[in-house]
Scaffold this motif. Structure first.
Motif, PDB file in Angstrom:
ATOM      1  N   SER A  88      20.898  23.929  52.775  1.00  0.00           N
ATOM      2  CA  SER A  88      20.911  25.386  52.817  1.00  0.00           C
ATOM      3  C   SER A  88      20.873  25.979  51.413  1.00  0.00           C
ATOM      4  N   ALA A  89      21.613  25.373  50.492  1.00  0.00           N
ATOM      5  CA  ALA A  89      21.629  25.874  49.116  1.00  0.00           C
ATOM      6  C   ALA A  89      20.278  25.670  48.436  1.00  0.00           C
ATOM      7  N   LEU A  90      19.657  24.526  48.657  1.00  0.00           N
ATOM      8  CA  LEU A  90      18.357  24.270  48.040  1.00  0.00           C
ATOM      9  C   LEU A  90      17.291  25.204  48.603  1.00  0.00           C
ATOM     10  N   GLN A  91      17.376  25.529  49.887  1.00  0.00           N
ATOM     11  CA  GLN A  91      16.433  26.487  50.457  1.00  0.00           C
ATOM     12  C   GLN A  91      16.616  27.872  49.847  1.00  0.00           C
ATOM     13  N   ALA A  92      17.852  28.281  49.674  1.00  0.00           N
ATOM     14  CA  ALA A  92      18.108  29.593  49.080  1.00  0.00           C
ATOM     15  C   ALA A  92      17.660  29.638  47.622  1.00  0.00           C
ATOM     16  N   ALA A  93      17.753  28.507  46.921  1.00  0.00           N
ATOM     17  CA  ALA A  93      17.378  28.487  45.504  1.00  0.00           C
ATOM     18  C   ALA A  93      15.876  28.653  45.300  1.00  0.00           C
ATOM     19  N   ARG A  94      15.079  28.329  46.306  1.00  0.00           N
ATOM     20  CA  ARG A  94      13.625  28.453  46.167  1.00  0.00           C
ATOM     21  C   ARG A  94      13.145  29.894  46.271  1.00  0.00           C
ATOM     22  N   LEU A  95      13.983  30.804  46.728  1.00  0.00           N
ATOM     23  CA  LEU A  95      13.578  32.191  46.927  1.00  0.00           C
ATOM     24  C   LEU A  95      13.773  32.994  45.650  1.00  0.00           C
ATOM     25  N   PRO A  96      12.755  33.760  45.204  1.00  0.00           N
ATOM     26  CA  PRO A  96      12.928  34.602  44.011  1.00  0.00           C
ATOM     27  C   PRO A  96      13.807  35.801  44.306  1.00  0.00           C
ATOM     28  N   ALA A  97      14.290  36.440  43.249  1.00  0.00           N
ATOM     29  CA  ALA A  97      15.147  37.618  43.374  1.00  0.00           C
ATOM     30  C   ALA A  97      14.856  38.559  42.207  1.00  0.00           C
ATOM     31  N   PRO A  98      15.027  39.852  42.420  1.00  0.00           N
ATOM     32  CA  PRO A  98      14.740  40.802  41.332  1.00  0.00           C
ATOM     33  C   PRO A  98      15.737  40.752  40.181  1.00  0.00           C
ATOM     34  N   VAL A 106      18.192  31.018  31.563  1.00  0.00           N
ATOM     35  CA  VAL A 106      19.643  31.103  31.674  1.00  0.00           C
ATOM     36  C   VAL A 106      20.152  29.837  32.353  1.00  0.00           C
ATOM     37  N   VAL A 107      21.265  29.316  31.874  1.00  0.00           N
ATOM     38  CA  VAL A 107      22.001  28.236  32.533  1.00  0.00           C
ATOM     39  C   VAL A 107      23.424  28.736  32.739  1.00  0.00           C
ATOM     40  N   CYS A 108      23.884  28.728  33.977  1.00  0.00           N
ATOM     41  CA  CYS A 108      25.215  29.261  34.272  1.00  0.00           C
ATOM     42  C   CYS A 108      25.796  28.538  35.480  1.00  0.00           C
ATOM     43  N   ASP A 109      27.093  28.703  35.659  1.00  0.00           N
ATOM     44  CA  ASP A 109      27.775  28.199  36.846  1.00  0.00           C
ATOM     45  C   ASP A 109      27.553  29.167  38.000  1.00  0.00           C
ATOM     46  N   VAL A 110      27.310  28.635  39.182  1.00  0.00           N
ATOM     47  CA  VAL A 110      27.141  29.501  40.348  1.00  0.00           C
ATOM     48  C   VAL A 110      28.437  30.252  40.637  1.00  0.00           C
ATOM     49  N   GLU A 111      29.554  29.593  40.488  1.00  0.00           N
ATOM     50  CA  GLU A 111      30.862  30.218  40.631  1.00  0.00           C
ATOM     51  C   GLU A 111      31.822  29.511  39.693  1.00  0.00           C
ATOM     52  N   SER A 112      32.874  30.193  39.308  1.00  0.00           N
ATOM     53  CA  SER A 112      33.817  29.637  38.354  1.00  0.00           C
ATOM     54  C   SER A 112      34.591  28.486  38.976  1.00  0.00           C
ATOM     55  N   GLY A 113      34.967  27.521  38.136  1.00  0.00           N
ATOM     56  CA  GLY A 113      35.718  26.360  38.588  1.00  0.00           C
ATOM     57  C   GLY A 113      35.053  25.080  38.143  1.00  0.00           C
ATOM     58  N   GLU A 114      35.789  23.966  38.299  1.00  0.00           N
ATOM     59  CA  GLU A 114      35.276  22.671  37.888  1.00  0.00           C
ATOM     60  C   GLU A 114      34.396  22.059  38.971  1.00  0.00           C
ATOM     61  N   GLU A 115      33.435  21.257  38.543  1.00  0.00           N
ATOM     62  CA  GLU A 115      32.518  20.534  39.432  1.00  0.00           C
ATOM     63  C   GLU A 115      31.796  21.481  40.376  1.00  0.00           C
ATOM     64  N   ARG A 116      31.444  22.649  39.866  1.00  0.00           N
ATOM     65  CA  ARG A 116      30.675  23.594  40.652  1.00  0.00           C
ATOM     66  C   ARG A 116      29.193  23.421  40.366  1.00  0.00           C
ATOM     67  N   PRO A 117      28.320  23.832  41.297  1.00  0.00           N
ATOM     68  CA  PRO A 117      26.887  23.740  41.035  1.00  0.00           C
ATOM     69  C   PRO A 117      26.479  24.596  39.840  1.00  0.00           C
ATOM     70  N   ILE A 118      25.445  24.140  39.150  1.00  0.00           N
ATOM     71  CA  ILE A 118      24.918  24.830  37.983  1.00  0.00           C
ATOM     72  C   ILE A 118      23.551  25.396  38.338  1.00  0.00           C
ATOM     73  N   ALA A 119      23.289  26.624  37.928  1.00  0.00           N
ATOM     74  CA  ALA A 119      22.013  27.286  38.178  1.00  0.00           C
ATOM     75  C   ALA A 119      21.206  27.335  36.887  1.00  0.00           C
ATOM     76  N   ALA A 120      19.929  26.973  36.991  1.00  0.00           N
ATOM     77  CA  ALA A 120      18.982  27.088  35.880  1.00  0.00           C
ATOM     78  C   ALA A 120      17.959  28.140  36.282  1.00  0.00           C
ATOM     79  N   LEU A 121      18.009  29.305  35.643  1.00  0.00           N
ATOM     80  CA  LEU A 121      17.193  30.456  36.029  1.00  0.00           C
ATOM     81  C   LEU A 121      16.169  30.786  34.952  1.00  0.00           C
ATOM     82  N   THR A 122      15.042  31.345  35.391  1.00  0.00           N
ATOM     83  CA  THR A 122      13.980  31.782  34.482  1.00  0.00           C
ATOM     84  C   THR A 122      13.466  33.136  34.960  1.00  0.00           C
ATOM     85  N   PHE A 123      13.360  34.085  34.023  1.00  0.00           N
ATOM     86  CA  PHE A 123      12.810  35.410  34.314  1.00  0.00           C
ATOM     87  C   PHE A 123      11.453  35.516  33.635  1.00  0.00           C
TER      88      PHE A 123
END
Length: 351
Positions: free
Chosen positions: A210-220, A169-186
């Motif tokens: 802080s954001a990069l540290q949070a991105a390294r953690l998996p989630a269900p 999945v590729v998605c915006d972390v939150e709506s709006g312009e110039e927002r971070p993009i998340a690349a997720l894999t399940f």
């Protein structure tokens, strides 16, 4: 009788230029239509910039239309072209679909490409490219779970690829312009990912870390992963900002980082006997605040050396509100002024 109206020089120049254009058009019609070679047509289409609603695409020498999907994957179809370089039919290309579908004729019938169902039976490359992306995206949403479809409804989903062994999945972390993009894999058990497009946070190194540290953690679930990323990008900075404001409400703040709120300097004064000691308390935050307390440093007035206070001696809890946090941290630093700065063999700058 009235004399004929006189025309200005600009009007005469415009009339003469229109007359020349009319003469040139007449000569072109008399000579017949302009002929363009097949190679020139291919070059024009392969370099054609994509419109805002048309995905980026190119036509290779072997007539394969390569289309960008979500700026990450490539969809490829082999084209059958007419004399005008328009597409009349599509043939499967080797490894042409990102999900590994080897039977595209069955999955994507001609009805999936409305541009090819017109009266002419052909369509420009740009129309076919847009249809190809829409058809592929709709097919992936049919195979995706409810959490991915929820991202689509919120308008933050950029692209999804569902294969036999994983979901990307590729998605915006939150709506709006110039927002971070998340690349997720399940991978069948949990979601893992990374954050991209963080250039706008270059002035905010603590928020970025802080954001990069949070991105390294998996989630269900994908939504839980995105929630942690949003928390690291916004809530952490807001908590640091609130603590800096709490210091400013009750104490004298000499300096504060108003971009990232990574640190603030508080002026402390303590009277020992007949001597007034003035010093600066530097409050330095970490990327995982408020889970970890900020680090405190004391510097005597006019000095150049910072004295780090032992965090194990703090009275601190991440559950406290910012008012109590600021008061407890200030009181601890105030009590450590004499023991830290008043050395027996040294001199103390006072006023």
């Amino acid at each position: 009788l009235r004399p004929p109206p006189r025309h200005s020089s600009q009007q005469q120049a415009s009339r003469s230029s229109s007359t020349r254009l009319h003469t040139q058009r007449t000569e072109l019609v008399a000579k017949g239509p302009l002929k363009i070679s097949r190679n020139a047509k291919n070059a024009v289409h392969s370099r054609m910039p994509a419109a805002p609603d048309v995905p980026a695409h190119e036509l290779t020498e072997d007539k394969v239309l390569r289309i960008k999907y979500a700026d990450r994957w490539t969809i490829a179809w082999k084209c059958v072209l007419d004399d005008n370089n328009n597409v009349t039919d599509l043939l499967p290309a080797r490894n042409g679909l990102p999900d590994g579908d080897q039977a595209p004729y069955t999955t994507y019938p001609l009805a999936s490409f409305p541009s090819l169902l017109g009266q002419t039976g052909s369509a420009p490359l740009s129309d076919v490219a847009a249809d190809a992306v829409r058809a592929f995206h709709a097919r992936q949403l049919e195979r995706a779970g409810d959490d991915i479809q929820a991202l689509e409804r919120r308008g933050v989903l950029r692209g999804v690829v569902v294969s036999s062994h994983r979901t990307e999945v590729v998605c915006d972390v939150e709506s709006g312009e110039e927002r971070p993009i998340a690349a997720l894999t399940f991978n069948g058990q949990d979601w893992r990912g990374s954050l991209e497009n963080l250039d706008h946070a270059r002035r905010l190194p603590l928020t970025r870390e802080s954001a990069l540290q949070a991105a390294r953690l998996p989630a269900p679930t994908a939504d839980e992963w995105l929630s942690k990323a949003r928390h690291a990008l916004t809530d952490g900075r807001e908590r640091r900002k609130a603590l800096c404001r709490a210091f400013a409400d009750k104490h004298v703040v000499a300096e504060v980082d108003t971009d990232d709120f990574a640190r603030c300097h508080v002026l402390l004064r303590r009277r020992v006997d007949r001597t007034l000691i003035s010093c600066l308390l530097r409050v330095e935050f970490s990327a995982d605040f408020p889970a970890r307390p900020p680090t405190l440093y004391l510097r005597e007035y006019g000095g150049k050396k910072d004295h780090r206070l032992d965090p194990s001696l703090y009275r601190y809890s991440p559950r406290w509100d910012v008012e109590r946090m600021s008061q407890e941290l200030r009181d601890h630093a105030y009590g450590m002024v004499v023991a830290t700065l008043c050395q027996p063999a040294g001199t103390l700058n006072t006023f």
